[in-house]
Design a protein around this motif. Structure first.
Motif, mmCIF file in Angstrom:
data_model
loop_
_atom_site.group_PDB
_atom_site.id
_atom_site.type_symbol
_atom_site.label_atom_id
_atom_site.label_comp_id
_atom_site.label_asym_id
_atom_site.label_seq_id
_atom_site.Cartn_x
_atom_site.Cartn_y
_atom_site.Cartn_z
ATOM 1 N N TYR A 19 34.992 52.669 39.489
ATOM 2 C CA TYR A 19 35.989 52.836 40.381
ATOM 3 C C TYR A 19 36.464 51.482 40.910
ATOM 4 O O TYR A 19 37.238 51.267 41.793
ATOM 5 C CB TYR A 19 35.314 53.425 41.725
ATOM 6 N N ILE A 20 36.072 50.378 40.163
ATOM 7 C CA ILE A 20 36.327 48.842 40.697
ATOM 8 C C ILE A 20 37.651 48.806 39.729
ATOM 9 O O ILE A 20 37.624 49.005 38.560
ATOM 10 C CB ILE A 20 35.428 48.157 40.237
ATOM 11 N N PRO A 21 38.833 48.565 40.008
ATOM 12 C CA PRO A 21 39.749 48.149 39.088
ATOM 13 C C PRO A 21 39.526 47.101 38.022
ATOM 14 O O PRO A 21 38.713 46.308 38.093
ATOM 15 C CB PRO A 21 40.836 47.225 39.951
ATOM 16 N N THR A 22 40.073 47.470 36.661
ATOM 17 C CA THR A 22 39.821 46.792 35.536
ATOM 18 C C THR A 22 39.900 45.263 35.687
ATOM 19 O O THR A 22 39.082 44.433 35.190
ATOM 20 C CB THR A 22 40.629 47.008 34.454
ATOM 21 N N GLY A 23 40.899 44.703 36.302
ATOM 22 C CA GLY A 23 41.176 43.204 36.354
ATOM 23 C C GLY A 23 39.884 42.569 37.406
ATOM 24 O O GLY A 23 39.631 41.624 37.174
ATOM 25 N N VAL A 24 39.613 43.113 38.481
ATOM 26 C CA VAL A 24 38.351 42.831 39.107
ATOM 27 C C VAL A 24 37.219 42.868 38.216
ATOM 28 O O VAL A 24 36.507 41.782 38.623
ATOM 29 C CB VAL A 24 38.195 44.001 40.455
ATOM 30 N N LEU A 25 36.895 43.953 37.470
ATOM 31 C CA LEU A 25 35.796 43.659 36.717
ATOM 32 C C LEU A 25 35.983 42.496 35.701
ATOM 33 O O LEU A 25 34.782 41.790 35.611
ATOM 34 C CB LEU A 25 35.796 45.046 35.952
ATOM 35 N N PHE A 26 36.852 42.443 35.188
ATOM 36 C CA PHE A 26 37.266 40.985 34.159
ATOM 37 C C PHE A 26 36.897 39.936 34.838
ATOM 38 O O PHE A 26 36.216 38.994 34.525
ATOM 39 C CB PHE A 26 38.552 41.256 33.772
ATOM 40 N N ASP A 27 37.654 39.916 36.110
ATOM 41 C CA ASP A 27 37.225 38.240 36.919
ATOM 42 C C ASP A 27 35.969 38.057 37.345
ATOM 43 O O ASP A 27 35.533 37.015 37.343
ATOM 44 C CB ASP A 27 38.203 38.661 38.089
ATOM 45 N N LEU A 28 35.141 39.422 37.605
ATOM 46 C CA LEU A 28 33.877 39.200 38.040
ATOM 47 C C LEU A 28 32.891 38.843 36.991
ATOM 48 O O LEU A 28 32.188 38.212 37.142
ATOM 49 C CB LEU A 28 33.472 40.309 38.874
ATOM 50 N N LEU A 29 33.261 39.543 35.790
ATOM 51 C CA LEU A 29 32.030 39.509 34.820
ATOM 52 C C LEU A 29 32.190 38.476 33.768
ATOM 53 O O LEU A 29 31.476 38.135 33.016
ATOM 54 C CB LEU A 29 31.893 40.635 34.280
#
Length: 375
Positions: free
Chosen positions: A83-93
């Motif tokens: 449920y976390i947007p793909t771009g946010v996951l990428f930025d975070l991880l």
């Protein structure tokens, strides 16, 4: 190029933004030889990983074991929250953003003890709609406009997000009347206003006050190890390493006021994390004498009163336990300067559900250890 045109360009780039993915099927689900080749996919930044199922299932279907498909993804052993947007996951991880982003996909063995259930596109859609309702409540104090959307508008809104159609999205979302802040929005944190009102000698002579509430989701990743290059950042191998802050930012605007401080992204981060930042109070002989005369139990109740408070580069303090240094702030793949007006960030970098997602990395050094400062 004027500010409005720059904003329009930023929104366009955001909606067209995609992350190149190289997706491997997990070895435990491969039933044929040779192993299938990885799938190469461009994933929309504002999309969600489960929505890639129509692209991935045909690619891997011939090698999957029997069973019911329940798609989920992992990165370096960490199951990814759908449920976390793909771009946010990428930025975070990915502190050092790798391209393509190498992910592993599963169609079996859903980790229900870590991830909330996902039943495909419907689950993603209703998660999006619920976030939109939450944002509407934060902005307007109610979510009537979202609740009263016609079925056709709701379908069109979701399809615009699904297909990355900014024009269709703007046409439908404008009916919701979810106005956040304007391009020229200037102001100061709500807490400052309250302090001013509490002291009659500092009464402001400005006009009426308007309060803008901005829906924000903040992802705080704390590290104890210092690093100069992002590629040396320690990996995130558990969601327990991430603090999730779901807290609106309040901006108070005083109409008719001639001189007013611009509310910046840095102000917003400090408003979101008040427990991490506070102005340093100079220590004098008098204040020191008074503190020693206070009841010791008060210090136990309020750790900030205890000695050993760490000072950060910008003159702020964390607590007695650790010094803090803001290592990274990332929004939509951008690492903006803290001086940028928060209004521009909100207007141009928020996600379609009207939340601004901010990824923050904070270095915490235990008391007694030296914090390196870049000069």
């Amino acid at each position: 190029m004027d500010v409005g045109a720059m904003g329009s360009e930023a929104q366009k780039y955001l909606w067209e933004g995609a992350i190149p993915l190289q997706i491997h099927l997990h070895d435990s689900e491969v039933t044929t030889l040779p192993h299938p080749s990885p799938a190469l996919v461009l994933a929309p930044r504002m999309g969600y990983l489960p929505l890639l199922l129509p692209l991935l299932k045909p690619h891997f279907s011939s090698t999957l074991p029997p069973g019911v498909d329940t798609i989920w993804f992992e990165y370096k052993g960490l199951p990814l929250k759908w449920y976390i947007p793909t771009g946010v996951l990428f930025d975070l991880l990915c502190a050092e953003q790798e391209r393509p982003w190498n992910l592993t996909v599963h169609f079996r063995g859903y980790p229900g003890n870590i991830l909330t259930p996902c039943e495909g596109e419907d689950s993603v859609k209703w998660s999006f709609i619920n976030s939109l309702k939450e944002a509407a409540y934060i902005i307007n104090g109610n979510c009537k406009n979202v609740m009263n959307m016609s079925q056709s508008d709701q379908v069109e809104l979701w399809h615009s997000v699904l297909n990355g159609n900014m024009e269709a999205y703007q046409r439908v979302s404008s009916k919701l009347k979810l106005e956040t802040v304007g391009d020229q929005y200037v102001g100061k944190p709500n807490s400052n206003l309250l302090k001013s009102q509490a002291n009659t000698s500092e009464t402001d002579t400005g006009g009426p006050v308007k309060t803008g509430r901005i829906p924000v989701r903040l992802y705080v990743w704390s590290v104890s190890k210092d690093f100069d290059d992002q590629e040396d950042a320690p990996p995130i191998d558990s969601w327990d390493q991430i603090s999730y802050v779901n807290r609106p930012v309040e901006i108070c605007i005083e109409e008719g006021k001639l001189r007013c401080k611009c509310f910046t992204l840095g102000d917003a981060v400090k408003a979101l994390l008040p427990e991490l930042f506070m102005e340093k109070t100079p220590i004098t002989d008098e204040t020191s004498r008074v503190e020693h005369e206070e009841d010791p139990s008060e210090d136990e109740k309020n750790p900030i009163n205890q000695e050993g408070v760490g000072e950060t580069e910008d003159g702020c303090c964390l607590s007695d336990e650790a010094e803090t240094k803001l290592k990274l702030v990332r929004i939509q793949g951008i690492e903006p300067k803290m001086e940028i007006p928060f209004s521009w960030v909100v207007k141009n970098l928020m996600n379609p559900e009207y939340f601004l997602h901010i990824c923050v990395c904070i270095q915490k050094v235990p008391q007694g250890k030296q914090l390196s400062h870049d000069r």
